[in-house]
Design a protein around this motif. Structure first.
Motif, short mmCIF file in Angstrom:
data_model
loop_
_atom_site.label_atom_id
_atom_site.label_comp_id
_atom_site.label_asym_id
_atom_site.label_seq_id
_atom_site.Cartn_x
_atom_site.Cartn_y
_atom_site.Cartn_z
N SER A 6 12.16 73.30 31.85
CA SER A 6 12.90 72.34 32.66
C SER A 6 12.11 72.09 33.93
N VAL A 7 11.70 70.84 34.16
CA VAL A 7 10.86 70.51 35.31
C VAL A 7 11.45 69.34 36.07
N ASP A 8 10.89 69.09 37.22
CA ASP A 8 11.37 68.03 38.09
C ASP A 8 11.08 66.66 37.47
N VAL B 168 7.22 75.97 36.31
CA VAL B 168 6.62 76.76 35.23
C VAL B 168 6.84 78.25 35.48
N MET B 169 6.68 78.67 36.73
CA MET B 169 6.89 80.08 37.03
C MET B 169 8.34 80.50 36.83
N GLU B 170 9.27 79.56 37.01
CA GLU B 170 10.67 79.86 36.76
C GLU B 170 10.93 80.14 35.29
N ARG B 171 10.16 79.47 34.41
CA ARG B 171 10.22 79.70 32.97
C ARG B 171 11.60 79.41 32.39
N HIS C 114 16.01 75.59 30.11
CA HIS C 114 17.06 74.59 30.28
C HIS C 114 17.90 74.97 31.50
N ILE C 115 18.03 74.06 32.45
CA ILE C 115 18.91 74.26 33.61
C ILE C 115 20.19 73.48 33.37
N GLN D 208 17.88 64.60 37.52
CA GLN D 208 17.06 65.41 38.41
C GLN D 208 16.06 66.27 37.65
N ARG D 209 16.42 66.76 36.49
CA ARG D 209 15.58 67.66 35.70
C ARG D 209 15.40 67.09 34.31
N THR D 210 14.27 67.43 33.71
CA THR D 210 14.02 67.02 32.33
C THR D 210 13.40 68.18 31.58
N ASN D 211 13.71 68.30 30.33
CA ASN D 211 13.14 69.33 29.47
C ASN D 211 11.91 68.76 28.79
N VAL D 212 10.78 69.46 28.93
CA VAL D 212 9.52 68.96 28.39
C VAL D 212 8.80 70.10 27.69
#
Length: 858
Positions: free
Chosen positions: A374-376, A416-419, A422-423, A433-437
């Motif tokens: 899950s990234v910005d 990436v560090m959060e790993r 899915h948020i 706000q977030r997207t899963n890639v």
């Protein structure tokens, strides 16, 4: 004179005067004997000429065959780097010393291993252009021949000596005997011999890296004047300043590529001492060399040839004429350095023995290379825009664009560090706000040549070190050596090259090799046989393109609401929703009969919904204020508050049925007191949950997932409580009805008409919050962004539905209608007040009658 004495004499002479005497001897021979060839030279002079002056005899350039014509256009410029400098000068007695080397053993002793090593060592200290460390080319220096040419000549001479020293260093390293190749070596001697060899190899690699670093510096310094003399352009004084700026940017791009190679070679020289050797237990007499993951084989992942001309020429040619020749020159210089310096420096000949085998450390990544992160969304949009609309690297980027790219690199690395795969999504704004890639897709989009990593040097050693540290470290624990501003680039390169084979492929183009000779001539041939060794130039696979197309057409378009066909419908639904919510709230405020305790709670629910829509749909969408993360927090928090108001409403329904007391039975003062208590009960848990969520999310992005889980859990718990309360209400109703049937009380009146049952059912769904949890749960799905957008539009119909089912019913609508008519015409008799209407009218007329009688008496 004994041959050994002669060799020692030459060695001392070179050590005292430096290898410049050999270059001077070569110049002397070129000037004095070139017309007669090698006639007149004795055996020793011919030996030095063949082993030093004419060595190496050719250099090679590598390029794709479709770009061979562009490469040939700049070959004369590159050929100057391998041509020996001309001119005859005083050589401090070097020709005489070399002429004294006579005898049949001169070939063996005149240019020994020690002489080759001395040539390489001397160049490290002397192969630099004095006074040109920080040379910068301005208009005056570049356009003036007598200022430009001496500097260029000095730089070319330095690069020529570095090329020869690199080849000499290879000879110095390669001819040292390695006794481990001998089968009769005792087992106990193997570790000691191998340790000596590794130390020798590490020293050689360190010296080669120093030579390459010096060579890269000089190649960068001579790039501008070389382009000025050989690129087919002659800009005037007004255009020259911009032309110099463009060439310097191409030079910086070339230098960044070469610096990565030098950095990796320096790292390899430090790591070679960690190679281990052991006996092969399964094959007696054989040995295994165990190399760590970070070994010299990683150098092969650097690009064998650049693609500046391929990728950038068409993009830059219109705004920057002749830029294609600048890119071709950069490609050619990189090829010269890569294939003649770097490949020469990569010496490790453990494979020369039939009884020595190598075993490399395995990097276990399992299936995490295909994980979803899950990234910005803003950063993903930036990556997609950079790929869909690439810009020429020679263009001036606005400062805000550069800042945005750096911020996105930091943000993506944090993600990436959060790993987190899915948020949780607590609102439709959170979905944007977030997207899963996919991790591999993210890596490809990040390190693409048009993306945000253009200014981050490529170091394969650093990339593998970062990636291994990342995957071997526990979750939520970063490695100390990470550089946050470039770590995502380094990490993505390693993952893409080593662990994403379904997302990238090597570009297997037909290659052509151009051979450069010291006399300035060149020849070319095609079908290079070692084409399959090429690595580093990444092309996307069809799977990559499919993932990217899905991401771009669904999630990213949803973020910016670019579904043009639904734009008018969306705005209309939002406007209608706001209008009817205001109407519903107005009716509850206007009618005294609805200002009881449940009515006040329902009015609070309506006002919360109105504020939520105004904040998210009007203020944020129209003005961009507040920022998206704050808007998500407000929207999610108000969603929770709406659910808590429904809790209070459902509890009042349960309390009324349980105590057999209607809401209207409460006195106004008592109803106000209970309502204030209910407001306090609602705001305390809402404030605690909202404060915890906001504090976590504002403290660090690492806690975003915990913040969202708290809000989602609170919303789910609130709606579950509603369902429990409504279930209890239904249970008590059925129980009371069963008791009434036992009393044998019959009536012709039904519980309600079909219309009333429909109204009651829909009201129950509204009050239970099932619609909220269904919408929130629907948002958790990924890959269906356009459907989420349609669901979001459908939820805007909530305002009209609330008005219809809570106002347009058989109890509220007649009352509202009569109140409006009475306000319009006070003489109208309202429903259910006919019997006392005459008395009320007479009572209302009494003040007027009394006033008239007083006037008549006067």
């Amino acid at each position: 004179m004994h041959p050994g004495d002669v060799a020692a004499r030459l060695l001392l002479f070179l050590a005292a005067n430096g290898t410049a005497v050999l270059d001077c001897f070569c110049n002397h021979v070129n000037g004095g004997y070139q017309s007669n060839g090698l006639n007149g030279l004795n055996f020793a002079e011919i030996t030095i000429w063949l082993n030093y002056c004419r060595y190496p005899r050719a250099y090679s350039l590598l390029e794709t065959c479709e770009n061979l014509e562009a490469l040939l256009a700049v070959v004369p410029a590159v050929a100057r780097l391998v041509q020996p400098p001309g001119g005859v000068e005083h050589c401090a007695g070097a020709p005489a010393v070399i002429r004294d080397l006579t005898g049949p053993s001169a070939r063996d002793e005149a240019f020994t291993t020690e002489h080759r090593c001395l040539v390489a060592a001397d160049c490290i200290d002397s192969c630099y252009a004095q006074g040109l460390d920080g040379v910068e080319w301005d208009i005056q220096t570049l356009a003036t021949d007598h200022l430009r040419r001496p500097v260029l000549s000095q730089l070319l001479h330095a690069v020529y000596r570095i090329s020869k020293a690199t080849r000499a260093a290879m000879g110095c390293a390669d001819v040292h005997p390695w006794n481990l190749h001998q089968k009769n070596l005792h087992t106990s001697e193997v570790p000691a011999v191998y340790s000596v060899f590794l130390e020798h190899l590490s020293n050689y690699s360190r010296d080669a890296a120093q030579l390459l670093s010096l060579g890269v510096t000089h190649v960068s310094q001579l790039f501008v004047p070389l382009a000025y003399e050989h690129v087919d352009t002659r800009p005037n004084d007004e255009q020259l300043h911009g032309w110099i700026k463009d060439v310097e940017r191409v030079r910086d791009m070339l230098r960044m590529k070469l610096r990565g190679l030098v950095h990796d070679l320096q790292s390899v020289s430090e790591m070679m001492v960690n190679y281990k050797i052991e006996k092969d237990e399964n094959n007696p007499g054989n040995y295994l060399i165990r190399r760590p993951l970070l070994n010299h084989q990683l150098l092969s992942y650097h690009e064998q040839y650049l693609s500046f001309h391929d990728e950038l020429s068409a993009l830059c040619e219109q705004q920057h004429p002749k830029s294609s020749q600048m890119f071709a020159l950069a490609d050619a210089l990189y090829s010269l350095c890569r294939n003649n310096w770097i490949e020469t420096a990569r010496i490790f000949n453990e494979g020369n023995s039939s009884h020595i085998y190598t075993v490399d450390e395995e990097w276990e990544l399992e299936d995490r290379s295909y994980a979803t992160l899950s990234v910005d969304t803003n950063c993903m949009q930036l990556l997609a825009n950079a790929l869909d609309h690439p810009t020429c690297p020679l263009e001036d980027l606005p400062p805000e664009t550069i800042t945005q790219r750096e911020q996105c690199r930091v943000q993506l690395w944090t993600d990436v560090m959060e790993r987190s795969p899915h948020i949780p999504v607590t609102s439709y704004l959170a979905y944007t706000q977030r997207t899963n890639v996919n991790l591999c897709l993210l890596a490809w989009m990040t390190v693409n040549s048009f993306s945000i990593c253009q200014d981050v040097p490529f170091s394969m050693i650093q990339s593998v070190r970062d990636a291994r540290c990342f995957f071997s470290s526990p979750a939520h624990k970063s490695c100390p050596e990470f550089n946050a501003t470039g770590a995502i680039c380094s990490f993505s390169r390693a993952v893409l090259l080593l662990k994403c084979r379904d997302f990238s492929l090597n570009k297997h183009s037909e290659l052509c090799s151009v051979t450069l000779h010291p006399d300035g001539s060149y020849s070319n041939k095609s079908n290079v046989p070692w084409i399959k060794r090429l690595k580093g130039h990444i092309e996307p696979t069809q799977r990559t393109l499919n993932y990217k197309a899905s991401l771009n057409s669904a999630t990213l378009k949803y973020k910016d609401f670019r579904i043009d066909s639904l734009k008018v419908l969306e705005i209309s639904f939002i406007a209608i929703n706001i209008v009817f919510r205001f109407l519903t709230a107005g009716v509850y405020m206007y009618l005294p009969q609805l200002r009881n305790l449940p009515g006040k709670i329902f009015l609070s629910f309506q006002l919360t919904g109105i504020i939520q829509i105004l904040c998210s749909e009007v203020m944020y969408r129209m003005t961009g204020f507040p920022k998206l993360s704050t808007a998500v927090q407000i929207d999610s928090s108000l969603t929770l508050l709406s659910c808590i108001w429904l809790n209070s409403f459902c509890y009042q329904m349960y309390a009324c049925i349980r105590h057999l007391r209607l809401p209207n039975d409460l006195l106004p003062a008592e109803a106000s007191e209970v309502f204030r208590r209910q407001v306090l009960y609602a705001l305390i848990p809402w404030g605690i949950v909202s404060a915890a969520s906001i504090s976590l999310e504002n403290t660090s992005n690492y806690y975003m997932i915990h913040s969202r889980i708290i809000l989602l859990a609170a919303i789910s718990f609130s709606i579950a409580l509603n369902l429990i309360l409504l279930g209890l209400v239904g249970y008590m109703y059925l129980r009371n009805r069963r008791f009434m049937l036992r009393l044998r009380i019959s009536t012709n009146h039904k519980f309600g008409s079909k219309k009333q049952l429909v109204f009651l059912s829909v009201k129950t769904v509204f009050l239970s919050g099932v619609g909220i949890i269904a919408r929130t749960g629907f948002h958790q799905a990924q890959g269906i962004a356009q459907f989420v957008y349609c669901v979001h539009i459908a939820t805007m119909a909530q305002g009209p539905l609330l008005f219809v089912f809570f106002i347009c019913n058989e109890s509220t609508l007649p009352l509202f209608k009569a109140t409006l008519l009475a306000w319009w015409n006070p003489d109208i008799v309202r429903s259910r007040r006919e019997l006392c209407s005459a008395a009320e009218r007479n009572l209302a007329k009494r003040p007027d009658i009394q006033h008239s009688s007083e006037e008549s008496s006067m």
